[in-house]
Design a protein around this motif. Structure first.
Motif, PDB file in Angstrom:
ATOM      1  N   ARG A   1       0.837  -1.195   0.000  1.00  0.00           N
ATOM      2  CA  ARG A   1       0.000   0.000   0.000  1.00  0.00           C
ATOM      3  C   ARG A   1       0.876   1.251   0.000  1.00  0.00           C
ATOM      4  N   ILE A   2       0.515   2.221  -0.834  1.00  0.00           N
ATOM      5  CA  ILE A   2       1.190   3.520  -0.778  1.00  0.00           C
ATOM      6  C   ILE A   2       0.432   4.349   0.246  1.00  0.00           C
ATOM      7  N   GLY A   3       0.870   4.270   1.487  1.00  0.00           N
ATOM      8  CA  GLY A   3       0.189   4.956   2.572  1.00  0.00           C
ATOM      9  C   GLY A   3       0.721   6.357   2.795  1.00  0.00           C
ATOM     10  N   GLY A   4       0.691   6.772   4.043  1.00  0.00           N
ATOM     11  CA  GLY A   4       1.163   8.102   4.379  1.00  0.00           C
ATOM     12  C   GLY A   4       2.669   8.222   4.235  1.00  0.00           C
ATOM     13  N   VAL A   5       3.139   9.448   4.121  1.00  0.00           N
ATOM     14  CA  VAL A   5       4.570   9.699   3.991  1.00  0.00           C
ATOM     15  C   VAL A   5       5.250   9.434   5.329  1.00  0.00           C
ATOM     16  N   PHE A   6       6.218   8.544   5.308  1.00  0.00           N
ATOM     17  CA  PHE A   6       6.993   8.247   6.518  1.00  0.00           C
ATOM     18  C   PHE A   6       8.168   9.212   6.653  1.00  0.00           C
ATOM     19  N   ARG A   7       8.849   9.449   5.544  1.00  0.00           N
ATOM     20  CA  ARG A   7       9.971  10.399   5.534  1.00  0.00           C
ATOM     21  C   ARG A   7      10.210  10.852   4.098  1.00  0.00           C
TER      22      ARG A   7
ATOM     23  N   VAL B   1      10.998   9.437  -1.502  1.00  0.00           N
ATOM     24  CA  VAL B   1      10.031   9.466  -0.410  1.00  0.00           C
ATOM     25  C   VAL B   1       9.828   8.046   0.095  1.00  0.00           C
ATOM     26  N   LEU B   2       9.803   7.894   1.415  1.00  0.00           N
ATOM     27  CA  LEU B   2       9.463   6.627   2.040  1.00  0.00           C
ATOM     28  C   LEU B   2       7.998   6.680   2.464  1.00  0.00           C
ATOM     29  N   TYR B   3       7.225   5.691   2.002  1.00  0.00           N
ATOM     30  CA  TYR B   3       5.806   5.628   2.331  1.00  0.00           C
ATOM     31  C   TYR B   3       5.526   4.457   3.265  1.00  0.00           C
TER      32      TYR B   3
END
Length: 328
Positions: free
Chosen positions: A72-78, A84-86
């Motif tokens: 899943r491409i969820g919220g942005v982690f960093r 971008v890490l999702y």
């Protein structure tokens, strides 16, 4: 499944993958929606659960399916300068470059992690992220290289975060971080990989459990190859040989790692100046300062040899190693 069971299932969910982590997320959503829809189910409990179900479905984001898994491409982690890490569910993160021109950086990270896993000592692999999968991802006509990696457990902090919370560290606190950082880069070097960007925001440590993970291998190169990608905001920290495109050796990672530790101790970038405070425990040992300075000015290529020398110095200065929780 009954309406009451559906209510309980939705109320117990804490993340989208708790409900939609199976092979048919759309089918799972429709099934729950039919059981909870206000037109079909009476009661405030069903109505509240239906709202919660909609929120979790909206938060689920786009899903990528490959031959090996569903992510899943969820919220942005960093968010970094190039990628971008999702959040991708469970204990993994999905890395996507911001621009297709940076696809090679994600491929480079995947290649480095794959090499370290195949060639490295299995007992030392927790010092680097685990590569789950790497693949090409097409969205809106654009192809990006994707990389799924293991997520560092909760409780880890970057060295940059630790420096902001407490600086300088007692040399004994900085020493265990240095030791583990040498193990991480030494493991990579034995596998034939130079990290090339050992900076504070790429080093994660657990203050209590003393774990360490060296992340972001997108600037890495095979041992003996020149660096081809630099972290622009750390440009002044690279040695001159990098800009002359000299072959990268273990000495590069050792020098950058020592700079990280020197900063934690309150020493300057050459190890020759800075505060003599050690968090209230006395003056900075002159032998430790000299050791740091030597590792900066003339870093060896062998991280394991430097680790052995560091252990000998620490034994002379402080005696047998004892556990010290890092109080932040």
């Amino acid at each position: 499944m009954t309406t009451d069971e559906a209510i309980a299932l939705v109320n117990a969910a804490r993340a989208p993958e708790d409900l939609f982590g199976g092979d048919a997320p759309n089918r799972d959503y429709r099934r729950l929606a039919r059981l909870l829809h206000p037109d079909l189910a009476a009661g405030a409990g069903a109505a509240a659960a239906f709202v919660r179900l909609a929120e979790l479905w909206a938060a689920r984001g786009e899903t990528i399916r490959t031959g090996r898994g569903t992510y899943r491409i969820g919220g942005v982690f960093r968010r970094g300068a190039t990628a971008v890490l999702y959040e991708s569910g469970g204990d993994t993160l999905l890395k996507l470059p911001l621009r297709p021109a940076d696809n090679d950086l994600v491929r480079r990270e995947a290649a480095a992690l794959r090499t370290i896993e195949h060639e490295g000592d299995p007992r030392l692999l927790p010092y680097v992220p685990r590569l789950v999968e790497s693949f090409r991802y097409r969205s809106d006509g654009t192809v990006r290289q994707a990389c799924v990696i293991s997520r560092v457990p909760d409780g880890f902090l970057t060295l940059a975060e630790i420096a902001r919370r407490r600086s300088p560290l007692d040399p004994r606190d900085a020493a265990w971080i240095w030791r583990r950082l040498l193990v991480a880069i030494g493991t990579a070097h034995r596998a034939g990989v130079v990290h090339g960007a050992v900076f504070g925001h790429h080093v994660l440590v657990h203050p209590v459990e003393h774990g360490l993970v060296l992340v972001d291998w997108s600037q890495s190169v095979p041992l003996g190859s020149p660096l081809t990608a630099l972290v622009s905001r750390h440009r002044d920290e690279y040695p001159p040989g990098v800009f002359a495109r000299e072959p990268a050796t273990g000495a590069l990672d050792i020098r950058l790692a020592t700079r990280c530790v020197a900063g934690l101790m309150g020493l300057g970038p050459d190890g020759a100046h800075g505060t003599d405070r050690t968090g209230g425990s006395g003056r900075f040992p002159s032998r430790m300062r000299a050791f740091v300075r030597g590792s900066l000015l003339s870093p060896p290529r062998d991280a394991w040899r430097l680790l052995a020398e560091l252990d000998e110095l620490l034994g002379d200065l402080y005696g047998p190693r004892t556990y010290r929780p890092l109080d932040l």
